[in-house]
Write an enzyme that holds these catalytic residues in place. Structure first.
Site, PDB file in Angstrom:
ATOM      1  N   ASP A  63       4.485   9.771  37.115  1.00 31.86           N
ATOM      2  CA  ASP A  63       4.049   8.473  37.008  1.00 31.86           C
ATOM      3  C   ASP A  63       3.702   8.229  35.289  1.00 31.86           C
ATOM      4  OD1 ASP A  63       1.917   6.243  36.666  1.00 31.86           O
ATOM      5  OD2 ASP A  63       1.955   6.174  38.853  1.00 31.86           O
ATOM      6  N   ASP A  73      18.235   6.232  34.124  1.00 29.68           N
ATOM      7  CA  ASP A  73      19.935   6.305  34.002  1.00 29.68           C
ATOM      8  C   ASP A  73      20.316   6.823  32.845  1.00 29.68           C
ATOM      9  OD1 ASP A  73      19.266   4.429  31.948  1.00 29.68           O
ATOM     10  OD2 ASP A  73      19.531   2.735  33.293  1.00 29.68           O
ATOM     11  N   ASP A 107      11.141   1.267  28.707  1.00 25.27           N
ATOM     12  CA  ASP A 107      12.491   0.859  29.286  1.00 25.27           C
ATOM     13  C   ASP A 107      12.163   0.795  30.898  1.00 25.27           C
ATOM     14  OD1 ASP A 107      14.965  -0.114  29.926  1.00 25.27           O
ATOM     15  OD2 ASP A 107      16.027   1.651  29.979  1.00 25.27           O
ATOM     16  N   HIS A 144      21.251  -1.496  25.597  1.00 20.91           N
ATOM     17  CA  HIS A 144      20.972  -0.220  25.313  1.00 20.91           C
ATOM     18  C   HIS A 144      21.007   0.010  24.063  1.00 20.91           C
ATOM     19  CE1 HIS A 144      21.142   0.631  29.465  1.00 20.91           C
ATOM     20  NE2 HIS A 144      20.112   1.365  29.337  1.00 20.91           N
TER      21      HIS A 144
END
Length: 520
Positions: free
Chosen positions: A362, A309, A380, A285
């Protein structure tokens, strides 16, 4: 052979209440059969995509095998003679058992057998044959109750309505609420219940009711007990698939999320694929975020696509001037990383920051509607292992991103391993170039994954590794490591590739070629 026998009623006067009720019951059976049959098909396709990857290939081959098997069953139905209603009841019990136990059986066998695909397609074929036998059989039972044109119209109307219902409730209700195992067991129970109703609503079944009742009782008990223990069975199968203790597992509308833990680390898996380890995710990251941000010292607005996340957002929050918008498809993912204490400790409660806006939607549709200009885009997404994700690496998608970039802005794309998936990595870089970007490929070493690649892109190629300051406290990225990231040895050097277009999805093909030897 194929003629109605004494148990298939002869010509009757239409309109009697009893006969009308029986006809409605049989048509209702068609509805249940169609719904259950499609559910079993969807379960097999979803389970195969979870376990084997490449959802388009798995669904295509399973749908084809299932429909072919139904055709075989329909052809075989001509050889069923004798009491047709008795055959129907037997078939319903068999469908309930085979379809109902299909998901638990496949999950358990996946880690034990080398020929998993053979078992998968054998179950799909057997289920398709049994379902294919039933509809022609019911039409023969009903043939003297309706004129032929009415019979065909009613049976296929009900059949298609059942299929529509199954296709709607499977992704929206059944998978997120029950999961694959309990869904298959529930619909297996429905098949057996249909058999039981037919057994007791037709007087001609009296001679064999007792024997069938005992069989149905055993079948329903087995389905109910397995349904009650489905959670434990799922956890058991996941202990076989994952080395560490499974502390969280849930199927969302979009994916299977599993979190494992040992003394050293947490690991997140999506559909069985490792997404990060808490031991070394900071490398991934930091490399994803800070080279791009160093190139944009005056950046104010950042869009993160994927990254549910919150770990990329955690890195972005180290720049106090930024306002961050994150778009991730799966609300189950972002909620997990907002509620689980182990995970909020890992992402530093990133989703609670007033500078962060989280949108579940989406990304492909979102960027086409968004009118905001961003200084930086952080892309990502998961690796392009199937066509639904591959479109997010396409030239058409990158052209939409081009529109969202403010003048002088940059975007960075996680781009899989340039060592293991060399074709895939350079395909992403070439596709960005085809969309009008100047690119700077780079890579870093993440112990859980090996060499991992990224592509920094913008309207111009001017960028120096020491262009701007880095936040304090970084554990991996420094001006020195950024310069090292830019060097590609010969075994990761550029190779020619096709451009990933929506109509060819070349990247998915490269990805399968690159990673296939390591995953199969």
């Amino acid at each position: 052979m194929g003629n109605a026998t004494a148990e298939a009623p002869g010509p009757v006067r239409r309109g009697t209440a009893r006969q009308e009720a029986q006809s409605v019951l049989l048509l209702g059976s068609v509805f249940v059969i169609a719904t259950c049959g499609l559910i079993y098909e969807l379960i097999a396709g979803t389970l195969a995509s979870y376990l084997l990857g490449d959802s388009v290939t798995q669904f295509s081959t399973i749908i084809g095998a299932y429909l072919f098997s139904m055709g075989v069953g329909s052809w075989l139905s001509r050889y069923l003679g004798g009491p047709l209603l008795k055959w129907f009841i037997q078939l319903e019990i068999l469908v309930g058992l085979v379809g109902g136990f299909s998901a638990p059986l496949l999950f358990v066998l996946f880690e034990y057998v080398a020929s998993f695909r053979l078992i998968l397609y054998a179950l799909v074929g057997l289920t398709g044959i049994l379902v294919g036998l039933e509809i022609p059989l019911l039409m023969r039972i009903l043939e003297n109750r309706y004129e032929f044109k009415d019979l065909v119209s009613r049976v296929f109307t009900v059949d298609y309505i059942g299929a529509l219902l199954a296709s709607l409730i499977f992704p929206l209700v059944l998978v997120p609420q029950l999961g694959l195992m309990r869904t298959s067991l529930l619909f297996g129970t429905l098949n057996v219940v249909v058999a039981a109703v037919a057994l007791y609503r037709f007087p001609e079944t009296r001679p064999y009711r007792r024997g069938f009742a005992a069989l149905m009782g055993v079948a329903l008990l087995a389905l109910a007990v397995t349904f009650a223990y489905a959670g434990r069975i799922q956890r058991y199968t996941e202990t076989l698939a994952f080395q560490d203790q499974v502390i969280y597992a849930k199927s969302t509308q979009y994916q299977r999320i599993v979190l494992t833990k040992n003394q050293r680390e947490l690991r997140l898996f999506l559909n069985g694929n490792l997404q990060f380890s808490s031991q070394d995710e900071y490398r991934y990251h930091e490399a994803l975020v800070h080279p791009a941000m160093q190139a944009l010292p005056k950046a104010r607005r950042v869009l993160v696509l994927g990254g549910g996340d919150g770990l990329a957002v955690r890195e972005l929050l180290k720049y106090p001037q930024l306002k961050i918008r994150l778009v991730d498809l799966d609300a189950g993912m972002t909620q997990l990383f907002k509620q689980n204490q182990l995970l909020t400790a890992l992402n530093k409660r990133a989703f609670f920051s007033p500078r962060v806006e989280v949108i579940n939607g989406d990304a492909y549709q979102w960027v086409r509607q968004d009118t905001t200009r961003y200084d930086c885009l952080i892309i990502d997404f998961p690796d392009p292992a199937n066509y639904s994700i591959g479109k997010l690496y396409s030239a058409a998608f990158y052209q939409e991103l081009h529109r969202l970039l403010a003048p002088g802005g940059k975007l960075v794309v996680q781009s899989t391993s340039p060592y293991v998936a060399r074709q895939s990595f350079w395909c992403i870089a070439h596709t960005l170039q085809a969309a009008g970007f100047h690119t700077t490929p780079y890579h870093c070493y993440v112990p859980s994954f090996g060499e991992w690649g990224y592509v920094l892109a913008g309207e111009n190629a001017h960028w120096r590794p020491d262009a701007g300051p880095l936040p304090r406290g970084l554990r991996y990225v420094t001006p020195v490591t950024i310069r090292q990231m830019l060097d590609f040895p010969p075994d990761m050097a550029e190779v020619p590739t096709d451009i990933n277009q929506l109509n060819n999805q070349a990247l998915v093909r490269y990805f399968e070629e690159d990673w296939g030897p390591y995953t199969h």
